[in-house]
Design a protein around this motif. Structure first.
Motif, PDB file in Angstrom:
ATOM      1  N   GLY A   1       0.770  -1.232   0.000  1.00  0.00           N
ATOM      2  CA  GLY A   1       0.000   0.000   0.000  1.00  0.00           C
ATOM      3  C   GLY A   1       0.804   1.286   0.000  1.00  0.00           C
ATOM      4  N   GLY A   2       1.885   1.352  -0.731  1.00  0.00           N
ATOM      5  CA  GLY A   2       2.706   2.556  -0.772  1.00  0.00           C
ATOM      6  C   GLY A   2       3.663   2.687   0.399  1.00  0.00           C
ATOM      7  N   GLY A   3       3.660   1.710   1.285  1.00  0.00           N
ATOM      8  CA  GLY A   3       4.553   1.726   2.441  1.00  0.00           C
ATOM      9  C   GLY A   3       5.177   0.362   2.634  1.00  0.00           C
ATOM     10  N   ILE A   4       5.385  -0.020   3.886  1.00  0.00           N
ATOM     11  CA  ILE A   4       5.935  -1.335   4.193  1.00  0.00           C
ATOM     12  C   ILE A   4       5.106  -2.008   5.277  1.00  0.00           C
ATOM     13  N   CYS A   5       5.156  -3.340   5.280  1.00  0.00           N
ATOM     14  CA  CYS A   5       4.489  -4.170   6.284  1.00  0.00           C
ATOM     15  C   CYS A   5       5.510  -5.154   6.850  1.00  0.00           C
ATOM     16  N   GLY A   6       5.319  -5.588   8.081  1.00  0.00           N
ATOM     17  CA  GLY A   6       6.203  -6.565   8.715  1.00  0.00           C
ATOM     18  C   GLY A   6       5.402  -7.645   9.413  1.00  0.00           C
ATOM     19  N   VAL A   7       5.761  -8.906   9.133  1.00  0.00           N
ATOM     20  CA  VAL A   7       5.049 -10.063   9.679  1.00  0.00           C
ATOM     21  C   VAL A   7       6.057 -11.043  10.280  1.00  0.00           C
ATOM     22  N   VAL A   8       5.749 -11.587  11.449  1.00  0.00           N
ATOM     23  CA  VAL A   8       6.597 -12.606  12.075  1.00  0.00           C
ATOM     24  C   VAL A   8       6.521 -13.875  11.227  1.00  0.00           C
ATOM     25  N   VAL A   9       7.690 -14.379  10.779  1.00  0.00           N
ATOM     26  CA  VAL A   9       7.703 -15.593   9.957  1.00  0.00           C
ATOM     27  C   VAL A   9       8.306 -16.795  10.672  1.00  0.00           C
ATOM     28  N   SER A  10       9.064 -16.564  11.750  1.00  0.00           N
ATOM     29  CA  SER A  10       9.569 -17.686  12.539  1.00  0.00           C
ATOM     30  C   SER A  10       9.981 -17.210  13.921  1.00  0.00           C
ATOM     31  N   LEU A  11      10.015 -18.159  14.844  1.00  0.00           N
ATOM     32  CA  LEU A  11      10.440 -17.908  16.221  1.00  0.00           C
ATOM     33  C   LEU A  11      11.498 -18.927  16.602  1.00  0.00           C
ATOM     34  N   ARG A  12      12.436 -18.519  17.416  1.00  0.00           N
ATOM     35  CA  ARG A  12      13.436 -19.459  17.927  1.00  0.00           C
ATOM     36  C   ARG A  12      12.734 -20.524  18.771  1.00  0.00           C
ATOM     37  N   GLU A  13      11.729 -20.117  19.534  1.00  0.00           N
ATOM     38  CA  GLU A  13      10.949 -21.040  20.359  1.00  0.00           C
ATOM     39  C   GLU A  13       9.481 -20.932  19.952  1.00  0.00           C
ATOM     40  N   PRO A  14       9.093 -21.620  18.884  1.00  0.00           N
ATOM     41  CA  PRO A  14       7.714 -21.484  18.401  1.00  0.00           C
ATOM     42  C   PRO A  14       6.669 -22.135  19.313  1.00  0.00           C
ATOM     43  N   ILE A  15       7.113 -23.033  20.189  1.00  0.00           N
ATOM     44  CA  ILE A  15       6.186 -23.729  21.094  1.00  0.00           C
ATOM     45  C   ILE A  15       6.265 -23.107  22.485  1.00  0.00           C
ATOM     46  N   ASP A  16       5.124 -22.764  23.032  1.00  0.00           N
ATOM     47  CA  ASP A  16       5.036 -22.209  24.379  1.00  0.00           C
ATOM     48  C   ASP A  16       5.332 -23.332  25.374  1.00  0.00           C
ATOM     49  N   PRO A  17       6.391 -23.198  26.193  1.00  0.00           N
ATOM     50  CA  PRO A  17       6.743 -24.271  27.123  1.00  0.00           C
ATOM     51  C   PRO A  17       5.666 -24.524  28.186  1.00  0.00           C
ATOM     52  N   MET A  18       4.833 -23.545  28.455  1.00  0.00           N
ATOM     53  CA  MET A  18       3.776 -23.692  29.461  1.00  0.00           C
ATOM     54  C   MET A  18       2.603 -24.533  28.945  1.00  0.00           C
ATOM     55  N   THR A  19       2.324 -24.408  27.640  1.00  0.00           N
ATOM     56  CA  THR A  19       1.150 -25.094  27.095  1.00  0.00           C
ATOM     57  C   THR A  19       1.503 -26.247  26.168  1.00  0.00           C
ATOM     58  N   GLY A  20       2.745 -26.248  25.642  1.00  0.00           N
ATOM     59  CA  GLY A  20       3.140 -27.261  24.670  1.00  0.00           C
ATOM     60  C   GLY A  20       2.528 -27.013  23.294  1.00  0.00           C
TER      61      GLY A  20
END
Length: 147
Positions: free
Chosen positions: A48-67
């Motif tokens: 849209g004439g600017g920039i966008c940013g989206v999370v594409v990966s995490l070092r720890e994608p799984i929450d250790p509290m919930t699995g």
């Protein structure tokens, strides 16, 4: 709870001056960037004439509290609090304000807040992401992943 993202922009510093390439062209932030802490990758693209940013990966994608995969559980909107962090838009429609510099708002999943922000290309492989909460400002430097 310990910070789960390097892109925590709770406090953001003074805006950095844009840097132009020797050829005189405007630097572009499009690509994948690693947060300063190295715990997330964010894809920046034109939109849209600017920039966008989206999370594409995490070092720890799984929450250790919930699995289960990390979710946006700090979001004050209950209908958004269960959306996955991977795929989460951090900013959209940041508009250009100078060569290599964009301004708008950034979302901080660590506290569910949205803050005034800027993104500035500071080199071929570095990007300064900054934001402010009132008069308190801070930021971090992201590094380009691959080329």
């Amino acid at each position: 709870m310990a910070s789960r993202f390097g892109y925590v922009i709770a406090l953001v510093a003074a805006l950095a001056a844009p840097v132009a390439h020797a050829q005189g062209t405007s630097p572009e932030p499009a690509g994948v960037w690693q947060t300063q802490a190295g715990d997330a990758h964010v894809k920046i693209s034109k939109c849209g004439g600017g920039i966008c940013g989206v999370v594409v990966s995490l070092r720890e994608p799984i929450d250790p509290m919930t699995g289960k995969p990390q979710v946006d559980n700090k979001n004050p909107n209950p209908s958004l609090a269960t959306r996955p962090i991977i795929g989460l838009p951090l900013f959209s429609g940041m508009h250009p304000v100078a060569a290599g510099k964009w301004q708008g708002q950034i979302y901080n999943a660590d506290d569910g807040g949205t803050y005034a922000s800027s993104v500035t290309v500071t080199g071929e492989s570095t990007l300064r992401v900054e934001g402010c909460v009132g008069a308190l400002c801070g930021g971090e430097t992201w590094t380009r992943v691959g080329r």
